[in-house]
Design an enzyme around this catalytic site. Sequence first.
Site, PDB file in Angstrom:
ATOM      1  N   HIS A 171       0.779  -1.170   0.067  1.00 37.28           N
ATOM      2  CA  HIS A 171      -0.262  -0.145  -0.158  1.00 37.28           C
ATOM      3  C   HIS A 171       0.852   1.293  -0.103  1.00 37.28           C
ATOM      4  O   HIS A 171       0.229   2.163  -0.245  1.00 37.28           O
ATOM      5  CB  HIS A 171      -0.895   0.070   1.314  1.00 37.28           C
ATOM      6  CG  HIS A 171      -2.045  -1.256   1.039  1.00 37.28           C
ATOM      7  ND1 HIS A 171      -2.744  -1.148   0.151  1.00 37.28           N
ATOM      8  CD2 HIS A 171      -2.451  -2.011   2.290  1.00 37.28           C
ATOM      9  CE1 HIS A 171      -3.688  -2.377   0.179  1.00 37.28           C
ATOM     10  NE2 HIS A 171      -3.251  -2.775   1.642  1.00 37.28           N
ATOM     11  N   ASP A 191      -4.765 -12.813   3.141  1.00 40.87           N
ATOM     12  CA  ASP A 191      -5.879 -12.519   3.633  1.00 40.87           C
ATOM     13  C   ASP A 191      -7.091 -12.637   2.810  1.00 40.87           C
ATOM     14  O   ASP A 191      -8.283 -12.596   3.198  1.00 40.87           O
ATOM     15  CB  ASP A 191      -5.865 -11.015   4.172  1.00 40.87           C
ATOM     16  CG  ASP A 191      -5.133 -10.056   3.322  1.00 40.87           C
ATOM     17  OD1 ASP A 191      -4.596 -10.674   2.317  1.00 40.87           O
ATOM     18  OD2 ASP A 191      -4.708  -8.943   3.558  1.00 40.87           O
TER      19      ASP A 191
HETATM   20  N1  Q9C Z   1      -9.916  -3.593  11.020  1.00 44.45           N
HETATM   21  C1  Q9C Z   1      -2.576  -5.220   4.293  1.00 44.45           C
HETATM   22  O1  Q9C Z   1      -3.155  -6.353   4.027  1.00 44.45           O
HETATM   23  N2  Q9C Z   1      -8.195  -1.742   7.020  1.00 44.45           N
HETATM   24  N3  Q9C Z   1      -3.056  -4.211   4.744  1.00 44.45           N
HETATM   25  C2  Q9C Z   1      -8.785  -2.954   7.854  1.00 44.45           C
HETATM   26  C3  Q9C Z   1      -9.765  -3.787   9.586  1.00 44.45           C
HETATM   27  C4  Q9C Z   1      -6.818  -1.698   6.528  1.00 44.45           C
HETATM   28  C5  Q9C Z   1      -4.387  -4.328   5.042  1.00 44.45           C
HETATM   29  C6  Q9C Z   1      -9.631  -2.500   8.923  1.00 44.45           C
HETATM   30  C7  Q9C Z   1      -6.383  -2.919   5.877  1.00 44.45           C
HETATM   31  C8  Q9C Z   1      -4.917  -3.069   5.539  1.00 44.45           C
HETATM   32  C9  Q9C Z   1      -1.132  -5.377   3.835  1.00 44.45           C
HETATM   33 ZN    ZN Z   2      -4.052  -7.358   2.547  1.00 48.25          ZN
END
Ligand code: Q9C
Ligand code: ZN
Length: 333
Positions: A154, A277
Amino acid sequence: MHVIYTNEHNLHAPPLEYDGDLNRMKAHPERPERANAIADALRSEGVGTFKDPTPIEERDLHTVHDGAFVSLLLSLPDGAGAMGPDSFALRRLAQKPRGPKSLLGYYCFDAQTPVYPDSPHAILGSAATACTGATDVLAGHTPVYALCRPPGHHAGRDYYGGYCYVNNAALAARRIEAAGRVAVLDVDYHHGNGTQDVFYTSNSVYFASVHADPNVAYPFFSGYPDETGAEAGEGCTANYPLPLGTRDEEYLAALDRALSGIARFDPAALVCSLGTDAYEGDPVGKLSVSEACFREMGRRIASLGRPVLVVQEGGYDVHTIGRCVLRFLEGLS
Ligand code: Q9C
Ligand code: ZN
């Protein structure tokens, strides 16, 4: 198979996350146990030869990142404690401010990516892990697994967010570019907005991403099919968003489309941003990909017949992340 890994990542351990609930902070999903679980799973199955990364320095990040941006991230004032911005710049209006906290708001695009005093060690260690993986691929090793933490996809040239600070996969791709055209395939649940942005106008690095529909999934503002690259890079970006709940068969159909685009581009090597994920049990992701599917993904990627560097991105179920990575690497080898 070389596994590049350093336990320096343990120095970065954000305890809590603000996710929009103004009444309650939650346990932060991007925690040290993630990488430790992967390392333990590989070691207990005897998979791979573990190798420390060759250290890098701040200036090595300049192949991808803006100098003022990395210098802020890596040298926040002593005694500042945990730091994050409370105000975010809309850059079409913004001047660059001077104070470290306000400057963080200039470079950061979300509220979930805190910087702690020891974070710089982990950030540099993670970038070094990907860079060493790239060097090993250039030396003829394949596949190579860079067990990076914190993740990177990101982070853009001059911004950070999404638990990512600098873009490990992009740094690796730049290094491998010395050998010719490179494709980055991003199979993390989330769109790899930072990697896409870094290479958006490039015709020597192709970027393809399979991810959850950004209308309803982070990072929301990119990852749509009409993003196809610009200038010399027109046609060198490809996005395959999927509805929430997508299962193996549809997931693999999208992966096949991404792989055909990569095959047409004919890269000398592939960097794969691997997030687990998309796994059905992941607490952050909302796709329904099975453990067995990760093996099939590895197989299909291997069938491209190119050298592969796997760079770890997200994946938040600490109980299964190790098995998902194992299946993927099994399929790849
Ligand atoms: N409580 C990567 O997988 N928002 N980043 C999630 C969950 C951000 C994920 C909210 C997700 C970023 C590298
Ligand atoms: Zn991710």
